[in-house]
Scaffold this motif. Structure first.
Motif, PDB file in Angstrom:
ATOM      1  N   UNK A 249       5.101  -3.358 -13.616  1.00 17.25           N
ATOM      2  CA  UNK A 249       5.349  -3.327 -12.528  1.00 17.25           C
ATOM      3  C   UNK A 249       4.801  -1.692 -12.405  1.00 17.25           C
ATOM      4  N   UNK A 250       4.815  -1.122 -13.865  1.00 19.83           N
ATOM      5  CA  UNK A 250       4.398   0.143 -13.376  1.00 19.83           C
ATOM      6  C   UNK A 250       3.394   0.757 -13.090  1.00 19.83           C
ATOM      7  N   UNK A 251       2.189   0.090 -13.204  1.00 17.22           N
ATOM      8  CA  UNK A 251       0.871   0.612 -12.175  1.00 17.22           C
ATOM      9  C   UNK A 251       0.673   0.001 -11.482  1.00 17.22           C
ATOM     10  N   UNK A 252       1.734  -0.802 -10.275  1.00 11.71           N
ATOM     11  CA  UNK A 252       2.412  -1.340  -8.966  1.00 11.71           C
ATOM     12  C   UNK A 252       2.380  -0.086  -8.545  1.00 11.71           C
ATOM     13  N   UNK A 253       3.888   0.342  -8.903  1.00 15.59           N
ATOM     14  CA  UNK A 253       4.363   1.936  -7.891  1.00 15.59           C
ATOM     15  C   UNK A 253       3.683   2.949  -8.398  1.00 15.59           C
ATOM     16  N   UNK A 254       2.369   3.417  -9.092  1.00 15.77           N
ATOM     17  CA  UNK A 254       1.683   5.034  -9.345  1.00 15.77           C
ATOM     18  C   UNK A 254       0.728   4.052  -7.738  1.00 15.77           C
ATOM     19  N   UNK A 255       0.444   2.935  -7.940  1.00  8.65           N
ATOM     20  CA  UNK A 255      -0.245   2.919  -6.492  1.00  8.65           C
ATOM     21  C   UNK A 255      -0.388   2.824  -5.348  1.00  8.65           C
ATOM     22  N   UNK A 256       0.735   2.091  -5.045  1.00 11.56           N
ATOM     23  CA  UNK A 256       1.851   1.281  -4.321  1.00 11.56           C
ATOM     24  C   UNK A 256       2.455   3.548  -3.443  1.00 11.56           C
ATOM     25  N   UNK A 257       3.098   3.456  -4.816  1.00 11.47           N
ATOM     26  CA  UNK A 257       4.675   4.321  -4.246  1.00 11.47           C
ATOM     27  C   UNK A 257       4.026   6.377  -4.370  1.00 11.47           C
ATOM     28  N   UNK A 258       3.531   6.059  -5.598  1.00 14.81           N
ATOM     29  CA  UNK A 258       1.800   7.320  -5.415  1.00 14.81           C
ATOM     30  C   UNK A 258       1.307   7.448  -4.989  1.00 14.81           C
ATOM     31  N   UNK A 317      14.421  11.622  -3.435  1.00 13.73           N
ATOM     32  CA  UNK A 317      14.483  12.234  -3.214  1.00 13.73           C
ATOM     33  C   UNK A 317      12.496  12.542  -2.065  1.00 13.73           C
ATOM     34  N   UNK A 318      11.943  12.096  -2.931  1.00 12.82           N
ATOM     35  CA  UNK A 318      10.653  11.917  -2.460  1.00 12.82           C
ATOM     36  C   UNK A 318      10.429  11.210  -0.845  1.00 12.82           C
ATOM     37  N   UNK A 319      11.565   9.961  -0.816  1.00 10.08           N
ATOM     38  CA  UNK A 319      10.938   9.640   0.104  1.00 10.08           C
ATOM     39  C   UNK A 319       9.777   8.992   0.039  1.00 10.08           C
ATOM     40  N   UNK A 320       9.185   8.994   1.287  1.00 11.14           N
ATOM     41  CA  UNK A 320       7.800   8.598   1.120  1.00 11.14           C
ATOM     42  C   UNK A 320       6.586   9.777   1.560  1.00 11.14           C
ATOM     43  N   UNK A 321       6.966  10.902   0.937  1.00 12.71           N
ATOM     44  CA  UNK A 321       6.419  11.926   0.874  1.00 12.71           C
ATOM     45  C   UNK A 321       5.217  12.216  -0.407  1.00 12.71           C
ATOM     46  N   UNK A 322       5.650  11.033  -1.255  1.00 10.89           N
ATOM     47  CA  UNK A 322       4.425  10.625  -2.383  1.00 10.89           C
ATOM     48  C   UNK A 322       3.338  11.157  -2.488  1.00 10.89           C
ATOM     49  N   UNK A 323       2.473  10.854  -1.556  1.00 12.66           N
ATOM     50  CA  UNK A 323       1.108  10.985  -1.880  1.00 12.66           C
ATOM     51  C   UNK A 323       0.263  12.368  -0.750  1.00 12.66           C
TER      52      UNK A 323
END
Length: 432
Positions: A249-258, A317-323
């Motif tokens: 799920x690393x790819x999904x994490x970077x795509x969806x959250x990051x 800490x990032x919350x919803x601000x990763x993008x």
């Protein structure tokens, strides 16, 4: 019955060809079981899956490997490495061809979920043959002072195959479709089967196997009855959970959250695999020279605890601000990559410790036990992550990964193991 002595036409230097064939076999299959999850985002779209179903699908190959590992290991100890590798790799190639024909989505047709699930499960059942067989070959061909390096080189096949999969499979799936992807995987398995046919043989003499038997072990006892073996087997499996979390799920994490692009995601996952490969070779050589495998395993476990806890805290800490911040996105990428490398670096050392404890003649069984544990976790991990996401999101996923590394530490390195190793090292230096 294992062929312990074969034709003397194979000199000792042939062991490097045996190792190369083992690496090729593991790498070819690793492209499949580590590489297919790298296409998770494309698979989710191509097969019209939700996250929960995607997690089930990604775990099924691991379930197949887990179910088959111990039987394959027992067969390896009985028949030898060569017939098991040829049978397993050949049948895996056939199964992948079948998937290319009947389980690949197209613009005109989306195959039923049963075809995809059944195909991946079958590939796992058949491909599980490569792990114990190539590991036993290392134990019988290499002397005690070389086994850590040799086993770690063999274990680089997993990140090597995963790196190739991360680099190639998303491109192939995106531009040529999943039929081409499964066909490519079938070709790799067939080529590695040809290498096994040409190079994998029993050693002409096997004094090293006798020398590797456990001192003081009751005659006729085996790994299945040894509590120490089961403890290390459990530790290996549990410490693989954070690794599979990154790989599945690393790819999904970077795509969806990051909100990272395909190029960033691919580069990150390739770095994880290449970094793991380099670290496995270095750690095998280093622990062979220092004779400090327990200490190294403890350090890897402890650092994994800290890195995944740090990743969980950063996400929280990032919350919803990763993008919204490129610096924050880069920090997520770097910390995920470092966590993935660290939690993948210890495999060769742990497998050498396990095989040494079991003895070379029973290494196939012991490695089959370990791989059963590993791939049960490979099934459970991607299946569980969507449920953890539904509870508390990505912070809980990475916190659970940190907890797994913490639990694994005392299992891999029982109390007093490091002291015992120091005493053995001192005794050996005095005797020489």
């Amino acid at each position: 019955m294992t062929h312990s002595i074969s034709s003397p036409s194979y000199p000792r230097r042939h062991r490097w060809k045996v190792l190369a064939a083992g690496v090729a076999a593991n790498a070819a299959f690793s492209v499949a079981f580590s590489g297919i999850p790298m296409t998770a985002v494309l698979m989710r779209t191509g097969y019209h899956l939700d996250n929960a179903t995607l997690g089930l699908v990604l775990g099924l190959m691991g379930l197949g490997i887990a179910v088959s590992e111990l039987p394959w290991g027992l067969l390896t100890d009985r028949w030898g490495d060569r017939p098991v590798l040829l049978t397993g790799l050949g049948s895996t190639a056939i199964a992948l061809v079948a998937m290319a024909l009947w389980a690949a989505p197209s613009a005109q047709h989306i195959p039923g979920l049963g075809w995809l699930c059944g195909g991946l499960l079958l590939v796992g059942l058949l491909g599980g043959s490569v792990n114990g067989a190539s590991g036993r070959a290392v134990m019988t061909w290499f002397e005690a002072g070389e086994r850590g390096l040799a086993m770690s080189i063999r274990q680089t096949a997993v990140p090597l195959g995963g790196g190739i999969g991360a680099l190639v499979l998303p491109f192939v799936a995106l531009h040529f479709g999943f039929a081409a992807l499964y066909g490519l995987l079938a070709l790799l398995c067939a080529l590695s089967a040809a290498m096994s046919w040409a190079w994998v043989h029993e050693p002409p003499v096997a004094p090293q196997a006798k020398a590797a038997e456990r001192p003081g072990a009751p005659k006729g006892s085996g790994p299945l009855r040894d509590a120490r073996v089961w403890r290390i087997v459990a530790g290996i499996g549990i410490l693989c959970a954070p690794q599979f979390a990154v790989l599945s799920f690393g790819t999904v994490f970077l795509h969806d959250f990051g909100h990272a692009g395909l190029a960033t995601i691919t580069a990150t996952m390739v770095f994880v695999q290449v970094g793991a490969m380099v670290m496995r070779v270095w750690s095998g050589r280093w622990t062979d020279r220092k004779r400090n495998r327990p200490g190294y395993l403890r350090a890897c476990s402890a650092l994994s605890v800290l890195l995944f806890a740090g990743l969980s805290l950063l996400v929280l800490c990032a919350g919803t601000h990763a993008a919204d911040s490129s610096a924050l996105r880069m920090a997520l990428v770097v910390l995920l990559a470092a966590s993935g490398v660290c939690v993948s670096a210890w495999h060769g050392v742990a497998y050498t410790e396990l095989a040494t404890l079991a003895g070379a003649a029973r290494a196939g069984t012991a490695l089959g036990m370990a791989n059963t544990s590993v791939f049960l976790v490979c099934f459970v991990t991607p299946f569980s992550i969507p449920h953890l996401l539904a509870l508390q999101g990505w912070p809980l996923v990475w916190l659970a990964a940190s907890a797994c590394a913490l639990v694994a530490m005392p299992l891999l390195v029982p109390r007093g193991a490091a002291a015992d190793q120091k005493l053995a090292k001192t005794a050996l230096s005095r005797s020489t």
